[in-house]
Write a protein that holds these residues in place. Structure first.
Motif, PDB file in Angstrom:
ATOM      1  N   ALA A 143     -18.127   5.690   0.965  1.00  0.00           N
ATOM      2  CA  ALA A 143     -16.838   5.314   0.390  1.00  0.00           C
ATOM      3  C   ALA A 143     -16.209   4.716   1.395  1.00  0.00           C
ATOM      4  CB  ALA A 143     -16.184   6.775   0.015  1.00  0.00           C
ATOM      5  N   ASP A 144     -15.228   3.751   0.731  1.00  0.00           N
ATOM      6  CA  ASP A 144     -14.415   2.879   1.295  1.00  0.00           C
ATOM      7  C   ASP A 144     -13.352   3.813   2.102  1.00  0.00           C
ATOM      8  OD1 ASP A 144     -12.044   3.051  -1.030  1.00  0.00           O
ATOM      9  OD2 ASP A 144     -13.907   2.799  -1.795  1.00  0.00           O
ATOM     10  N   ASP A 145     -13.086   3.315   3.253  1.00  0.00           N
ATOM     11  CA  ASP A 145     -12.045   3.979   4.143  1.00  0.00           C
ATOM     12  C   ASP A 145     -10.850   3.047   4.475  1.00  0.00           C
ATOM     13  OD1 ASP A 145     -12.932   2.160   6.083  1.00  0.00           O
ATOM     14  OD2 ASP A 145     -14.080   3.523   7.268  1.00  0.00           O
ATOM     15  N   ALA A 146     -10.676   2.051   4.013  1.00  0.00           N
ATOM     16  CA  ALA A 146      -9.565   1.319   3.855  1.00  0.00           C
ATOM     17  C   ALA A 146      -9.546   0.160   2.649  1.00  0.00           C
ATOM     18  CB  ALA A 146      -9.584   0.225   5.250  1.00  0.00           C
ATOM     19  N   ALA A 147      -8.276  -0.098   2.348  1.00  0.00           N
ATOM     20  CA  ALA A 147      -8.150  -0.942   1.222  1.00  0.00           C
ATOM     21  C   ALA A 147      -6.889  -1.882   1.601  1.00  0.00           C
ATOM     22  CB  ALA A 147      -7.886  -0.259   0.049  1.00  0.00           C
ATOM     23  N   TYR A 148      -6.749  -3.055   1.261  1.00  0.00           N
ATOM     24  CA  TYR A 148      -5.684  -3.974   1.162  1.00  0.00           C
ATOM     25  C   TYR A 148      -5.450  -4.462   0.072  1.00  0.00           C
ATOM     26  CZ  TYR A 148      -7.848  -3.175   5.883  1.00  0.00           C
ATOM     27  OH  TYR A 148      -8.392  -2.609   6.975  1.00  0.00           O
ATOM     28  N   GLY A 149      -4.294  -4.545  -0.490  1.00  0.00           N
ATOM     29  CA  GLY A 149      -3.989  -4.674  -1.855  1.00  0.00           C
ATOM     30  C   GLY A 149      -2.640  -5.461  -2.005  1.00  0.00           C
ATOM     31  N   ILE A 150      -2.733  -6.467  -2.925  1.00  0.00           N
ATOM     32  CA  ILE A 150      -1.433  -7.194  -3.537  1.00  0.00           C
ATOM     33  C   ILE A 150      -1.255  -6.659  -5.058  1.00  0.00           C
ATOM     34  CG2 ILE A 150      -0.353  -9.393  -3.920  1.00  0.00           C
ATOM     35  CD1 ILE A 150      -2.234 -10.590  -1.698  1.00  0.00           C
ATOM     36  N   PHE A 151      -0.111  -6.084  -5.272  1.00  0.00           N
ATOM     37  CA  PHE A 151       0.189  -5.845  -6.479  1.00  0.00           C
ATOM     38  C   PHE A 151       1.300  -6.521  -7.098  1.00  0.00           C
ATOM     39  CE2 PHE A 151      -1.084  -2.280  -3.530  1.00  0.00           C
ATOM     40  CZ  PHE A 151      -2.159  -1.886  -4.175  1.00  0.00           C
ATOM     41  N   GLU A 152       1.097  -7.073  -8.246  1.00  0.00           N
ATOM     42  CA  GLU A 152       2.104  -7.888  -8.827  1.00  0.00           C
ATOM     43  C   GLU A 152       2.681  -6.949  -9.901  1.00  0.00           C
ATOM     44  OE1 GLU A 152       0.633 -11.642 -10.563  1.00  0.00           O
ATOM     45  OE2 GLU A 152      -1.118 -11.519  -8.926  1.00  0.00           O
ATOM     46  N   LEU A 153       4.019  -7.012  -9.975  1.00  0.00           N
ATOM     47  CA  LEU A 153       4.890  -6.066 -11.180  1.00  0.00           C
ATOM     48  C   LEU A 153       5.535  -6.846 -12.089  1.00  0.00           C
ATOM     49  CD1 LEU A 153       6.615  -3.747  -8.222  1.00  0.00           C
ATOM     50  CD2 LEU A 153       4.208  -3.718  -9.076  1.00  0.00           C
ATOM     51  N   GLU A 154       5.465  -6.090 -13.270  1.00  0.00           N
ATOM     52  CA  GLU A 154       6.336  -6.799 -14.129  1.00  0.00           C
ATOM     53  C   GLU A 154       7.632  -7.470 -14.084  1.00  0.00           C
ATOM     54  OE1 GLU A 154       4.384  -4.803 -18.480  1.00  0.00           O
ATOM     55  OE2 GLU A 154       6.255  -3.910 -17.190  1.00  0.00           O
ATOM     56  N   SER A 155       8.371  -6.559 -12.863  1.00  0.00           N
ATOM     57  CA  SER A 155       9.562  -7.055 -12.732  1.00  0.00           C
ATOM     58  C   SER A 155       9.686  -8.468 -11.859  1.00  0.00           C
ATOM     59  CB  SER A 155      10.178  -5.983 -11.965  1.00  0.00           C
ATOM     60  OG  SER A 155       9.733  -5.790 -10.696  1.00  0.00           O
ATOM     61  N   GLY A 156       8.487  -8.811 -11.729  1.00  0.00           N
ATOM     62  CA  GLY A 156       8.594 -10.116 -10.631  1.00  0.00           C
ATOM     63  C   GLY A 156       8.559  -9.881  -9.091  1.00  0.00           C
ATOM     64  N   THR A 157       8.525  -8.597  -8.769  1.00  0.00           N
ATOM     65  CA  THR A 157       8.310  -7.961  -7.463  1.00  0.00           C
ATOM     66  C   THR A 157       6.921  -8.113  -6.942  1.00  0.00           C
ATOM     67  OG1 THR A 157      10.244  -6.555  -7.635  1.00  0.00           O
ATOM     68  CG2 THR A 157       8.802  -6.301  -5.934  1.00  0.00           C
ATOM     69  N   ILE A 158       6.697  -8.612  -5.786  1.00  0.00           N
ATOM     70  CA  ILE A 158       5.460  -8.530  -5.135  1.00  0.00           C
ATOM     71  C   ILE A 158       5.236  -7.569  -4.219  1.00  0.00           C
ATOM     72  CG2 ILE A 158       3.547  -9.869  -3.932  1.00  0.00           C
ATOM     73  CD1 ILE A 158       4.203 -11.041  -6.615  1.00  0.00           C
ATOM     74  N   ALA A 159       4.424  -6.546  -4.445  1.00  0.00           N
ATOM     75  CA  ALA A 159       4.119  -5.463  -3.500  1.00  0.00           C
ATOM     76  C   ALA A 159       2.803  -5.794  -2.573  1.00  0.00           C
ATOM     77  CB  ALA A 159       3.907  -4.354  -4.173  1.00  0.00           C
ATOM     78  N   GLN A 160       2.806  -5.341  -1.420  1.00  0.00           N
ATOM     79  CA  GLN A 160       1.416  -5.410  -0.318  1.00  0.00           C
ATOM     80  C   GLN A 160       1.426  -4.149   0.169  1.00  0.00           C
ATOM     81  OE1 GLN A 160       1.283  -9.251   1.867  1.00  0.00           O
ATOM     82  NE2 GLN A 160       3.420  -9.492   1.186  1.00  0.00           N
ATOM     83  N   ILE A 161       0.174  -3.425  -0.240  1.00  0.00           N
ATOM     84  CA  ILE A 161       0.155  -2.209   0.617  1.00  0.00           C
ATOM     85  C   ILE A 161      -1.446  -2.055   1.417  1.00  0.00           C
ATOM     86  CG2 ILE A 161       0.045   0.320   0.647  1.00  0.00           C
ATOM     87  CD1 ILE A 161       1.917  -0.020  -1.957  1.00  0.00           C
ATOM     88  N   ASN A 162      -1.270  -1.812   2.851  1.00  0.00           N
ATOM     89  CA  ASN A 162      -2.453  -1.391   3.401  1.00  0.00           C
ATOM     90  C   ASN A 162      -2.837  -0.299   3.356  1.00  0.00           C
ATOM     91  OD1 ASN A 162      -2.917  -4.392   4.074  1.00  0.00           O
ATOM     92  ND2 ASN A 162      -1.570  -4.041   5.935  1.00  0.00           N
ATOM     93  N   SER A 163      -3.733   0.390   3.360  1.00  0.00           N
ATOM     94  CA  SER A 163      -4.090   1.755   3.143  1.00  0.00           C
ATOM     95  C   SER A 163      -5.477   1.885   4.075  1.00  0.00           C
ATOM     96  CB  SER A 163      -4.484   2.514   1.982  1.00  0.00           C
ATOM     97  OG  SER A 163      -3.569   2.087   0.812  1.00  0.00           O
ATOM     98  N   SER A 164      -5.456   2.678   5.097  1.00  0.00           N
ATOM     99  CA  SER A 164      -6.672   3.008   6.130  1.00  0.00           C
ATOM    100  C   SER A 164      -6.283   4.185   6.749  1.00  0.00           C
ATOM    101  CB  SER A 164      -6.431   2.031   7.214  1.00  0.00           C
ATOM    102  OG  SER A 164      -7.547   1.889   8.166  1.00  0.00           O
ATOM    103  N   TRP A 165      -7.899   4.790   6.672  1.00  0.00           N
ATOM    104  CA  TRP A 165      -8.030   5.785   7.868  1.00  0.00           C
ATOM    105  C   TRP A 165      -8.905   5.430   8.964  1.00  0.00           C
ATOM    106  CZ3 TRP A 165     -10.185   8.116   2.781  1.00  0.00           C
ATOM    107  CH2 TRP A 165      -9.035   8.924   1.804  1.00  0.00           C
ATOM    108  N   SER A 166      -8.697   4.100   9.058  1.00  0.00           N
ATOM    109  CA  SER A 166      -9.378   3.572  10.287  1.00  0.00           C
ATOM    110  C   SER A 166      -8.581   2.537  11.060  1.00  0.00           C
ATOM    111  CB  SER A 166     -10.716   2.644   9.833  1.00  0.00           C
ATOM    112  OG  SER A 166     -11.510   3.369   9.049  1.00  0.00           O
ATOM    113  N   THR A 167      -7.273   3.127  11.336  1.00  0.00           N
ATOM    114  CA  THR A 167      -6.278   2.396  12.032  1.00  0.00           C
ATOM    115  C   THR A 167      -5.111   3.419  12.803  1.00  0.00           C
ATOM    116  OG1 THR A 167      -4.294   0.840  11.771  1.00  0.00           O
ATOM    117  CG2 THR A 167      -4.379   2.776  10.209  1.00  0.00           C
ATOM    118  N   ARG A 168      -4.769   2.824  14.005  1.00  0.00           N
ATOM    119  CA  ARG A 168      -3.986   3.713  14.816  1.00  0.00           C
ATOM    120  C   ARG A 168      -2.459   3.372  14.649  1.00  0.00           C
ATOM    121  NH1 ARG A 168      -8.915   2.354  17.320  1.00  0.00           N
ATOM    122  NH2 ARG A 168     -10.107   4.131  17.763  1.00  0.00           N
ATOM    123  N   VAL A 169      -1.756   4.443  14.560  1.00  0.00           N
ATOM    124  CA  VAL A 169      -0.390   4.164  13.918  1.00  0.00           C
ATOM    125  C   VAL A 169       0.549   3.628  15.357  1.00  0.00           C
ATOM    126  CG1 VAL A 169       1.777   5.586  13.168  1.00  0.00           C
ATOM    127  CG2 VAL A 169      -0.674   6.429  12.856  1.00  0.00           C
TER     128      VAL A 169
END
Length: 380
Positions: free
Chosen positions: A240-266
């Motif tokens: 299974a994937d342990d990291a994901a990098y996403g760009i989310f376009e919202l109806e409002s026109g706002t752009i969201a970018q969210i990185n999710s990872s179980w393979s990163t140090r804080v």
């Protein structure tokens, strides 16, 4: 419903989340305070029955917390309760939720509700037709940091919101030389694991409830650590994937970018942080803290790579005060769900909301596999 207690069947309480957040910090905490406080000042107490696959673990939990009711056969206990709660493995959730709906029980569940969008829509339709109260955990919305962020949005602090940037994750040990702090099934696709299926469901309701519906996604899901060790110390292939990098376009026109990872140090203040930038101001919200910088107090940095940075950038932000007492987010949603059951109304974070989260997860996986932007149509 007019009664002083409600029977609750808790399935999957021997797992990490089922025990820590739902049994210990929610249901048992509610019992300790005398039940859920209702609008008329009365209280309704929760009477839990613990359910799971391991009899020894269930008995130990029951004995430890002064409980007497537990079972390894959840279906047999359904007639004795009004609410069914599910915190099992994702792959085991759907049939149990179906059985609870068929028995006419109100259903509250961890997310994701199922492994596929189609199954989630079927469950939502069945729950709607059965006339039960149905809900899925949306715990991030109850976090102090995001509640402060909600307050800023409602107060018009940002002006027009331009973008959202999120960072979530930490290093989950492989399990060989140090014990992994997450269950091994999270890293096996065949068991319903994967960070996209897990976290994109969270990101959908966070974005949807704070900033607007996601209309398109571009994502890349990867398995950075291909070999891990399970609870018995046996090596296994992480499918299974342990990291994901996403760009989310919202109806409002706002752009969201969210990185999710179980393979990163804080290297940030909290395990999840969202920076929101608007025309009038910006904010950085985490699990508990939220800091702001208004347009009128924004410094004017100058790019000069030939000189060391001397500005104390973090000191230029203002802390948003609590202004209230924040209870555990899981417990707060439990109380809201119980009040909805008692009042006979639908829970605002219902199975249809859960289905929209799965729609985003499936779209993210499709985007990653096919290397393209995927549009999300509103679910009918």
């Amino acid at each position: 419903m007019n009664q002083s207690s409600i029977g609750v069947l808790l399935n999957g309480v021997t797992g990490r989340m089922g025990y820590r957040q739902h049994l210990l910090r929610s249901v048992l905490a509610i019992r300790e305070q005398g039940g859920v406080l209702l609008p008329d000042g009365s209280r309704v107490q929760l009477e839990p029955i613990l359910a799971g696959r391991n009899a020894a673990k269930l008995k130990d939990l029951a004995d430890r917390h002064g409980l007497t009711a537990w079972t390894t056969d959840a279906d047999s206990a359904l007639p004795d309760v009004q609410i069914y709660f599910d915190a099992q493995l994702t792959s085991a959730r759907e049939p149990s939720v179906r059985a609870a709906i068929a028995a006419g029980k109100h259903v509250y569940a961890e997310k994701p509700l199922s492994e596929t969008l189609q199954a989630a829509l079927e469950l939502a339709g069945l729950a709607r037709d059965a006339g039960i109260c149905h809900g899925v955990v949306h715990d991030k919305l109850f976090l102090p940091g995001l509640r402060k962020l909600r307050r800023l949005i409602d107060g018009g602090f940002f002006g027009r919101i331009l973008s959202v940037r999120g960072e979530f994750g930490y290093w989950v040990f492989e399990g060989d030389w140090q014990e992994a702090q997450r269950p091994s099934w999270n890293y096996r696709a065949e068991d319903g694991g994967g960070i996209v299926l897990d976290m994109f469901c969270h990101w959908n309701y966070v974005l949807e409830n704070l900033f607007g519906r996601v209309s398109a996604v571009t994502a890349k899901a990867v398995t950075h650590i291909p070999r891990r060790w399970d609870e018995q110390g046996e090596a296994y292939a992480a499918t299974a994937d342990d990291a994901a990098y996403g760009i989310f376009e919202l109806e409002s026109g706002t752009i969201a970018q969210i990185n999710s990872s179980w393979s990163t140090r804080v290297f940030r203040d909290e395990l999840v942080e969202f920076q929101v930038d608007g025309t009038e101001g910006s904010a950085v919200a985490g699990l508990r803290r939220c800091r702001v910088q208004h347009r009128s107090a924004t410094p004017k940095p100058v790019w000069n790579p030939d000189l060391p940075a001397t500005e104390p950038f973090r000191d230029q932000w203002q802390e948003v005060p609590d202004n209230t007492d924040f209870d555990n987010g899981f417990k707060a949603q439990w109380e809201e769900f119980v009040r909805d059951v008692v009042a006979g109304r639908q829970h605002r974070y219902d199975f249809f909301s859960a289905a929209r989260g799965l729609q985003l997860a499936e779209a993210g996986l499709t985007s990653s596999a096919e290397g393209r932007r995927v549009e999300l149509k509103p679910l009918s």
